[in-house]
Design an enzyme around this catalytic site. Structure first.
Site, PDB file in Angstrom:
ATOM      1  N   LEU A  11     -10.347 -54.514   2.678  1.00 53.86           N
ATOM      2  CA  LEU A  11      -9.401 -53.166   2.842  1.00 53.86           C
ATOM      3  C   LEU A  11      -8.133 -53.420   3.931  1.00 53.86           C
ATOM      4  O   LEU A  11      -8.481 -53.517   5.057  1.00 53.86           O
ATOM      5  CB  LEU A  11     -10.160 -51.778   3.475  1.00 53.86           C
ATOM      6  CG  LEU A  11     -11.407 -51.487   2.491  1.00 53.86           C
ATOM      7  CD1 LEU A  11     -12.026 -50.336   3.067  1.00 53.86           C
ATOM      8  CD2 LEU A  11     -11.071 -51.502   0.965  1.00 53.86           C
ATOM      9  N   ALA A  12      -6.905 -53.225   3.420  1.00 47.13           N
ATOM     10  CA  ALA A  12      -5.808 -53.679   4.260  1.00 47.13           C
ATOM     11  C   ALA A  12      -4.710 -53.202   4.038  1.00 47.13           C
ATOM     12  O   ALA A  12      -3.583 -53.305   4.247  1.00 47.13           O
ATOM     13  CB  ALA A  12      -5.508 -55.154   4.143  1.00 47.13           C
ATOM     14  N   ARG A  18      -2.510 -46.114  15.215  1.00 46.22           N
ATOM     15  CA  ARG A  18      -2.885 -46.376  16.650  1.00 46.22           C
ATOM     16  C   ARG A  18      -2.196 -47.504  17.240  1.00 46.22           C
ATOM     17  O   ARG A  18      -2.238 -47.581  18.719  1.00 46.22           O
ATOM     18  CB  ARG A  18      -4.463 -45.867  16.696  1.00 46.22           C
ATOM     19  CG  ARG A  18      -4.792 -44.892  16.423  1.00 46.22           C
ATOM     20  CD  ARG A  18      -6.424 -44.689  16.313  1.00 46.22           C
ATOM     21  NE  ARG A  18      -6.806 -45.243  14.775  1.00 46.22           N
ATOM     22  CZ  ARG A  18      -7.969 -45.243  14.114  1.00 46.22           C
ATOM     23  NH1 ARG A  18      -8.945 -44.991  15.293  1.00 46.22           N
ATOM     24  NH2 ARG A  18      -8.480 -45.458  13.258  1.00 46.22           N
ATOM     25  N   ASP A 108      -9.616 -54.860   9.559  1.00 41.10           N
ATOM     26  CA  ASP A 108      -9.384 -54.495  11.264  1.00 41.10           C
ATOM     27  C   ASP A 108     -10.667 -54.846  11.694  1.00 41.10           C
ATOM     28  O   ASP A 108     -10.843 -54.469  12.951  1.00 41.10           O
ATOM     29  CB  ASP A 108      -8.811 -53.414  11.308  1.00 41.10           C
ATOM     30  CG  ASP A 108      -9.668 -52.264  10.946  1.00 41.10           C
ATOM     31  OD1 ASP A 108     -10.656 -52.262  10.161  1.00 41.10           O
ATOM     32  OD2 ASP A 108      -9.475 -51.090  11.354  1.00 41.10           O
TER      33      ASP A 108
HETATM   34  C1  UD1 Z   1     -13.598 -46.641   9.116  1.00 40.55           C
HETATM   35  C2  UD1 Z   1     -14.796 -45.989   8.701  1.00 40.55           C
HETATM   36  C3  UD1 Z   1     -15.651 -45.512   9.625  1.00 40.55           C
HETATM   37  C4  UD1 Z   1     -15.976 -46.927  10.637  1.00 40.55           C
HETATM   38  C5  UD1 Z   1     -14.783 -47.831  10.922  1.00 40.55           C
HETATM   39  C6  UD1 Z   1     -15.446 -49.170  11.258  1.00 40.55           C
HETATM   40  C7  UD1 Z   1     -14.309 -44.771   6.652  1.00 40.55           C
HETATM   41  C8  UD1 Z   1     -13.725 -43.234   6.357  1.00 40.55           C
HETATM   42  N1  UD1 Z   1     -14.412 -44.851   8.201  1.00 40.55           N
HETATM   43  O1  UD1 Z   1     -12.908 -45.875  10.221  1.00 40.55           O
HETATM   44  O2  UD1 Z   1     -16.650 -44.955   9.140  1.00 40.55           O
HETATM   45  O3  UD1 Z   1     -16.873 -46.801  11.598  1.00 40.55           O
HETATM   46  O4  UD1 Z   1     -14.183 -47.915   9.759  1.00 40.55           O
HETATM   47  O5  UD1 Z   1     -14.430 -50.008  11.906  1.00 40.55           O
HETATM   48  O6  UD1 Z   1     -13.890 -45.548   5.934  1.00 40.55           O
HETATM   49  N2  UD1 Z   1      -7.638 -48.643   4.626  1.00 40.55           N
HETATM   50  C9  UD1 Z   1      -7.113 -48.837   3.229  1.00 40.55           C
HETATM   51  N3  UD1 Z   1      -6.616 -47.697   2.767  1.00 40.55           N
HETATM   52  C10 UD1 Z   1      -6.619 -46.473   3.511  1.00 40.55           C
HETATM   53  C11 UD1 Z   1      -7.222 -46.400   4.689  1.00 40.55           C
HETATM   54  C12 UD1 Z   1      -7.507 -47.443   5.174  1.00 40.55           C
HETATM   55  O7  UD1 Z   1      -7.114 -49.959   2.761  1.00 40.55           O
HETATM   56  O8  UD1 Z   1      -6.048 -45.550   2.635  1.00 40.55           O
HETATM   57  C13 UD1 Z   1      -8.056 -49.971   5.272  1.00 40.55           C
HETATM   58  C14 UD1 Z   1      -7.406 -50.127   6.652  1.00 40.55           C
HETATM   59  O9  UD1 Z   1      -6.273 -50.967   6.606  1.00 40.55           O
HETATM   60  C15 UD1 Z   1      -8.631 -50.740   7.554  1.00 40.55           C
HETATM   61  C16 UD1 Z   1      -9.709 -49.951   7.056  1.00 40.55           C
HETATM   62  O10 UD1 Z   1      -9.483 -49.579   5.640  1.00 40.55           O
HETATM   63  O11 UD1 Z   1      -8.440 -52.111   7.571  1.00 40.55           O
HETATM   64  C17 UD1 Z   1     -10.440 -48.973   7.867  1.00 40.55           C
HETATM   65  O12 UD1 Z   1      -9.392 -48.042   7.945  1.00 40.55           O
HETATM   66  P1  UD1 Z   1      -9.200 -47.294   9.137  1.00 40.55           P
HETATM   67  O13 UD1 Z   1      -8.295 -46.127   9.049  1.00 40.55           O
HETATM   68  O14 UD1 Z   1      -9.074 -48.216  10.620  1.00 40.55           O
HETATM   69  O15 UD1 Z   1     -10.602 -46.322   9.412  1.00 40.55           O
HETATM   70  P2  UD1 Z   1     -11.667 -46.172  10.714  1.00 40.55           P
HETATM   71  O16 UD1 Z   1     -11.025 -44.874  11.284  1.00 40.55           O
HETATM   72  O17 UD1 Z   1     -11.567 -47.214  11.596  1.00 40.55           O
HETATM   73 CA    CA Z   2     -10.522 -49.241  11.767  1.00 43.57          CA
END
Ligand code: UD1
Ligand code: CA
Length: 486
Positions: A11-12, A18, A108
């Protein structure tokens, strides 16, 4: 040979708000490699049949990096529907009728080791669960999703920080953002995710509760090393991840026979290579694909970027980028080696010396206060202190060619293009504008002329004139006594 029935989804696509950065979050680097590069590396180590990288925010920049780092990975675009659940859904669509296990990784979360993921996969396959979540116990779970278990310890669901009750927020077991799912139940349950949450997004984490609701087994497997499981959401966490990775890299080289005096101030990129019996002194940065051969000593206060350091070389208080430092060469203190600086065996570049796009032959020395640019220096040469190669005539750069066994006087300027033949010498202060034939002595400074008595005549009453008068009197007395005794 790929692992059958395993596909990886990375997932990227998220915005990485932030980070407050122009650069997409997943392209920020630790250990000299973008976050997504670390995740691609661990994914590749598992040999899946397919790696899918989901992109959206700054997609072109991310895609370019992904194609460079892992040309075999497939890129899939997330649409305008936000959330990690939607991201996995578009990847799954791209996987077609794939029926094996889907390992979901977050771009991430860069520091997980392939062995941790292999163990997660093994636990998932052994238990037969529809989903296995990688969890970690941390001192400060704030910001992460929490793994909620019932009284018997069975995983019920994952709740996000923003949606957690006080009791849920007190749970120290976090969702790492890494999961294995059986493809078929994942596919059907992704369709059921809603957006009734604090962020109005389709959370992948909701799949866990939904699977449970439809009587599927879900499990959580705890990561052995919680610090490797931490995510990077802001620049504080970026520096923490960098330090954790660096500690791992330093330790790896120490166990391989490298003396690293101060791990806290030594930074080594993941692409660098150090041989046994290298010594790294404090405050040293060994970056990009730098290689350091056995017996070499690097530091203190040294930065090497993409350099090659030969056996038993010494590099002290030096800044070097894309330079080749030959075996037994010595560099510094306070040297600056720029791209294309090549030092042959036993060469020396000393104090306050800058070298660019130049070759310094075996055993040749540039010991003090010099600029050497666009120059070829043969063997056994000594450039006197303060040598300057004037390589730039305001329009173009030209080369200086210095043969073997040339010794130059101090404070010479070599106005390029110019050649100094083998065995030639130059006088102090020479400005060398014309080629010097082999074996010649080049002098360009007018002979010195002393105007006797000038100070006493032209600066009477000054301290200089008084001193000169005293010296003259003493000299005359001395001459007198010599005459008496002689
Ligand atoms: C997410 C998890 C959380 C976990 C945490 C661990 C969800 C809802 N929450 O939260 O439970 O503890 O990771 O690090 O999944 N991304 C996409 N598409 C989107 C949104 C995000 O590809 O629409 C990717 C981001 O680029 C990232 C990853 O998914 O690499 C996680 O997204 P992020 O927004 O950082 O989620 P967290 O709030 O960290
Ligand atoms: Ca994250």
């Amino acid at each position: 040979m790929s692992t059958p029935d395993l596909a990886v989804v990375i997932l990227a696509a998220g915005q990485g708000t932030r980070m407050r950065s122009r650069l997409p979050k997943v392209l920020h680097a630790v250990g000299g490699r973008p976050l997504v590069g670390h995740v691609l590396d661990t994914a590749t180590a598992l040999n899946p049949v397919r790696i899918e990288v989901v992109v959206r925010h700054e997609r072109d920049r991310v895609v370019e990096a992904v194609q460079h780092l892992a040309p075999d990975a497939r890129v899939v675009d997330q649409d305008e529907i936000p959330g990690t659940g939607r991201a996995v859904q578009v990847a799954l669509d791209d996987l077609g009728d794939f029926g094996g296990d889907v390992l979901v990784l977050s771009a991430d979360v860069p520091l997980l080791e392939a062995t941790t993921l292999a163990d997660l996969l093994a636990a998932h396959r052994a238990s037969g669960a529809a989903a296995t979540v990688l969890s970690a116990r941390v001192d400060d779970p704030h910001g992460y999703g929490r793994v909620i278990r019932d009284a018997s310890g069975t995983v019920q669901r994952i709740v996000e920080q923003k949606d957690a009750t006080e009791d849920e927020a007190a749970v120290a077991e976090i969702n790492v953002g890494v999961y294995v799912f059986q493809a078929a139940p994942l596919r059907t349950h992704l369709d059921l995710i809603g957006t009734a949450n604090a962020q109005g997004e389709r959370y992948l984490t909701d799949v866990v509760g939904l699977l449970r609701d439809s009587r599927h087994m879900v499990a959580a497997s705890e990561a052995p090393d919680a610090t490797a499981a931490l995510g990077v959401n802001d620049r504080v966490q970026l520096s923490e991840a960098a330090r954790t990775l660096n500690a791992r890299t330093v330790r790896k080289w120490q166990l391989a026979g490298v003396t690293i005096v101060d791990p806290a101030t030594t930074w080594i990129d993941v692409d660098a290579t150090l041989a046994p019996d290298v010594t790294v002194l404090p405050n040293t940065h060994i970056l990009r694909a730098t290689t350091v051969a056995t017996g070499a000593t690097v530091g203190p206060d040294t930065s090497l970027v993409g350099c090659e350091v030969g056996e038993d070389a010494t590099v002290t208080r030096t800044d070097a980028t894309f330079a080749v430092i030959g075996p037994r060469a010595t560099v510094g203190p306070f040297a600056y080696l720029r791209a294309g600086a090549t030092l042959a065996e036993g060469a020396k570049v000393g104090t306050y010396v800058e070298v660019k796009n130049s070759t310094i032959g075996a055993g040749s020395k540039v010991p003090h206060l010099s600029y050497v640019g666009d120059t070829t220096i043969g063997q056994g040469v000594n450039l006197g202190a303060g040598a300057i190669t004037a390589n730039y005539d305001d329009l173009t750069k030209h080369r200086t060619e210095i043969g073997d066994e040339v010794h130059t006087g101090s404070h010479n300027v070599f106005v390029a293009p110019v050649r100094i033949g083998d065995g030639a010498k130059t006088g102090a202060g020479a400005v060398i504008r014309k080629d010097v034939p082999p074996g010649a002595l080049a002098l360009s400074v007018a002979p010195q002329r002393n105007v006797e008595g000038w100070v006493e005549k032209n600066r009477p009453g000054t301290k200089a004139a008084d001193a000169a008068a005293r010296a003259r009197t003493a000299q005359e007395a001395g001459d007198g006594s010599q005459e008496e005794h002689g």
